[in-house]
Design a protein around this motif. Structure first.
Motif, PDB file in Angstrom:
ATOM      1  N   ILE A  80       9.546   2.062  -6.248  1.00  0.00           N
ATOM      2  CA  ILE A  80       7.712   1.521  -6.270  1.00  0.00           C
ATOM      3  C   ILE A  80       7.451   1.671  -7.714  1.00  0.00           C
ATOM      4  N   LEU A  81       6.564   1.631  -8.220  1.00  0.00           N
ATOM      5  CA  LEU A  81       5.922   1.964  -9.444  1.00  0.00           C
ATOM      6  C   LEU A  81       4.402   1.938  -8.751  1.00  0.00           C
ATOM      7  N   ASP A  82       3.869   3.807  -8.780  1.00  0.00           N
ATOM      8  CA  ASP A  82       2.500   3.753  -8.294  1.00  0.00           C
ATOM      9  C   ASP A  82       1.901   3.708  -9.326  1.00  0.00           C
ATOM     10  N   LEU A  83       0.046   3.375  -9.252  1.00  0.00           N
ATOM     11  CA  LEU A  83      -1.201   3.470 -10.026  1.00  0.00           C
ATOM     12  C   LEU A  83      -0.925   5.304 -10.517  1.00  0.00           C
ATOM     13  N   PRO A  84      -0.986   5.628 -11.697  1.00  0.00           N
ATOM     14  CA  PRO A  84      -1.969   4.169 -13.211  1.00  0.00           C
ATOM     15  C   PRO A  84      -1.004   3.293 -12.969  1.00  0.00           C
ATOM     16  N   ASP A  85       0.385   3.593 -13.258  1.00  0.00           N
ATOM     17  CA  ASP A  85       1.308   2.718 -13.808  1.00  0.00           C
ATOM     18  C   ASP A  85       1.217   1.555 -13.644  1.00  0.00           C
ATOM     19  N   ALA A  86       1.149   0.783 -12.128  1.00  0.00           N
ATOM     20  CA  ALA A  86       1.327   0.327 -12.013  1.00  0.00           C
ATOM     21  C   ALA A  86       0.168  -1.524 -11.845  1.00  0.00           C
ATOM     22  N   MET A  87      -1.100  -1.017 -12.553  1.00  0.00           N
ATOM     23  CA  MET A  87      -2.219  -1.592 -13.027  1.00  0.00           C
ATOM     24  C   MET A  87      -2.053  -2.309 -12.978  1.00  0.00           C
ATOM     25  N   ASP A  88      -1.333  -2.684 -14.460  1.00  0.00           N
ATOM     26  CA  ASP A  88      -0.770  -4.598 -15.268  1.00  0.00           C
ATOM     27  C   ASP A  88       0.262  -4.760 -14.360  1.00  0.00           C
ATOM     28  N   PRO A  89       1.095  -4.252 -14.323  1.00  0.00           N
ATOM     29  CA  PRO A  89       2.040  -4.774 -13.801  1.00  0.00           C
ATOM     30  C   PRO A  89       1.545  -5.504 -11.963  1.00  0.00           C
ATOM     31  N   ILE A 140       5.798  -2.546  -5.572  1.00  0.00           N
ATOM     32  CA  ILE A 140       7.783  -2.805  -4.943  1.00  0.00           C
ATOM     33  C   ILE A 140       8.793  -3.651  -6.064  1.00  0.00           C
ATOM     34  N   ARG A 141       9.559  -3.343  -6.705  1.00  0.00           N
ATOM     35  CA  ARG A 141      10.551  -3.586  -7.805  1.00  0.00           C
ATOM     36  C   ARG A 141      11.605  -3.798  -7.412  1.00  0.00           C
ATOM     37  N   ILE A 142      12.397  -5.266  -6.735  1.00  0.00           N
ATOM     38  CA  ILE A 142      13.768  -5.117  -6.617  1.00  0.00           C
ATOM     39  C   ILE A 142      14.330  -5.328  -7.675  1.00  0.00           C
ATOM     40  N   ASP A 143      15.443  -4.353  -7.613  1.00  0.00           N
ATOM     41  CA  ASP A 143      16.843  -5.195  -8.492  1.00  0.00           C
ATOM     42  C   ASP A 143      17.267  -6.072  -7.743  1.00  0.00           C
ATOM     43  N   ILE A 144      17.799  -6.827  -8.263  1.00  0.00           N
ATOM     44  CA  ILE A 144      18.572  -7.909  -7.224  1.00  0.00           C
ATOM     45  C   ILE A 144      20.201  -8.016  -7.729  1.00  0.00           C
ATOM     46  N   ARG A 156       1.508  -1.603  -0.172  1.00  0.00           N
ATOM     47  CA  ARG A 156      -0.114   0.074   0.056  1.00  0.00           C
ATOM     48  C   ARG A 156       0.595   1.375  -0.023  1.00  0.00           C
ATOM     49  N   GLN A 157       0.068   2.239  -0.674  1.00  0.00           N
ATOM     50  CA  GLN A 157       1.395   3.500  -1.040  1.00  0.00           C
ATOM     51  C   GLN A 157       1.570   4.070   0.624  1.00  0.00           C
ATOM     52  N   GLY A 158       1.186   4.108   1.513  1.00  0.00           N
ATOM     53  CA  GLY A 158       1.328   4.144   2.889  1.00  0.00           C
ATOM     54  C   GLY A 158       1.974   3.548   3.436  1.00  0.00           C
ATOM     55  N   ALA A 159       2.497   1.821   3.191  1.00  0.00           N
ATOM     56  CA  ALA A 159       3.055   1.377   4.262  1.00  0.00           C
ATOM     57  C   ALA A 159       3.823   1.103   4.339  1.00  0.00           C
ATOM     58  N   TYR A 160       4.746   1.081   5.612  1.00  0.00           N
ATOM     59  CA  TYR A 160       6.316   1.056   6.439  1.00  0.00           C
ATOM     60  C   TYR A 160       6.834   1.094   5.211  1.00  0.00           C
ATOM     61  N   LYS A 161       7.046   0.209   4.957  1.00  0.00           N
ATOM     62  CA  LYS A 161       8.305  -0.175   4.130  1.00  0.00           C
ATOM     63  C   LYS A 161       8.175   0.474   2.819  1.00  0.00           C
ATOM     64  N   VAL A 162       7.015   1.189   2.545  1.00  0.00           N
ATOM     65  CA  VAL A 162       6.552   2.050   0.599  1.00  0.00           C
ATOM     66  C   VAL A 162       7.296   3.301   1.515  1.00  0.00           C
ATOM     67  N   ARG A 163       6.411   3.604   2.171  1.00  0.00           N
ATOM     68  CA  ARG A 163       7.583   5.168   3.238  1.00  0.00           C
ATOM     69  C   ARG A 163       9.156   5.350   3.190  1.00  0.00           C
ATOM     70  N   ASN A 164       9.738   4.179   3.875  1.00  0.00           N
ATOM     71  CA  ASN A 164      11.420   3.761   3.659  1.00  0.00           C
ATOM     72  C   ASN A 164      11.838   3.515   3.051  1.00  0.00           C
ATOM     73  N   LEU A 165      11.244   2.198   1.604  1.00  0.00           N
ATOM     74  CA  LEU A 165      11.821   2.071   0.379  1.00  0.00           C
ATOM     75  C   LEU A 165      11.946   3.821  -0.880  1.00  0.00           C
ATOM     76  N   ARG A 166      11.480   4.190  -0.139  1.00  0.00           N
ATOM     77  CA  ARG A 166      11.587   6.185  -0.759  1.00  0.00           C
ATOM     78  C   ARG A 166      12.305   7.112  -0.470  1.00  0.00           C
ATOM     79  N   GLY A 167      12.812   6.726   0.812  1.00  0.00           N
ATOM     80  CA  GLY A 167      13.867   7.575   1.284  1.00  0.00           C
ATOM     81  C   GLY A 167      15.095   6.397   1.543  1.00  0.00           C
ATOM     82  N   ASP A 168      14.803   5.514   1.411  1.00  0.00           N
ATOM     83  CA  ASP A 168      16.659   4.517   1.198  1.00  0.00           C
ATOM     84  C   ASP A 168      15.897   2.885   0.379  1.00  0.00           C
ATOM     85  N   PRO A 169      16.306   3.416  -0.752  1.00  0.00           N
ATOM     86  CA  PRO A 169      16.354   2.401  -1.738  1.00  0.00           C
ATOM     87  C   PRO A 169      16.492   0.314  -0.996  1.00  0.00           C
ATOM     88  N   ARG A 170      17.399   0.748  -0.284  1.00  0.00           N
ATOM     89  CA  ARG A 170      17.959  -0.234  -0.113  1.00  0.00           C
ATOM     90  C   ARG A 170      16.801  -1.810   0.440  1.00  0.00           C
TER      91      ARG A 170
END
Length: 136
Positions: A84-93, A123-127, A47-61
């Motif tokens: 982080i891919l947001d709506l509406p671009d995230a819908m098909d993924p 959330i998309r993670i480059d390995i 979810r947009q407001g989840a802690y993990k998403v907010r954390n990743l926007r500040g530090d993508p590790r």
């Protein structure tokens, strides 16, 4: 461990724990469903407001530990950099993610409406690393 090991594991095992860095320097962890997209990125819905998403926007590790349903058994850790891919671009993924983790949905219009109502993101993670490389 390598990408082929990760692909094999994610063919039938999707439970994991994601670890992100809090602004305070601490670690935040959450249980998640995990898959791999066509570009070999680890993908997770949130979810947009989840802690993990907010954390990743500040530090993508990011770090993800993949676990079997019964907890004990074969596991993997993936280290990487998230975007982080947001709506509406995230819908098909997000639809692709659902198919990879859960199969076909009984009502895709209902699913789309739920994704919008819940303000879902992908959330998309480059390995960068897959392990462990030894046990013990």
């Amino acid at each position: 461990m390598n990408l082929d090991d990760l692909r094999a594991m994610l063919a039938d095992q999707h439970h994991g724990v994601i670890a992100t860095s809090k602004p305070s320097g601490g670690i935040q962890m959450s249980p998640v469903l995990v898959s791999l997209d066509a570009e070999d990125r680890v993908i997770i819905s949130s979810r947009q407001g989840a802690y993990k998403v907010r954390n990743l926007r500040g530090d993508p590790r990011v770090f993800v530990c993949l676990l079997p349903d019964g907890f004990f058994g074969k596991w993997l850790q993936v280290d990487g950099t998230a975007s982080i891919l947001d709506l509406p671009d995230a819908m098909d993924p997000l639809i692709d993610y659902y198919r990879r983790t859960s199969g076909e949905h009984s009502d895709w219009d209902e699913y789309r409406a739920a994704m919008e109502a819940e303000q879902r993101v992908l959330i998309r993670i480059d390995i960068e690393r897959i392990g462990p490389h030894r046990s013990g």
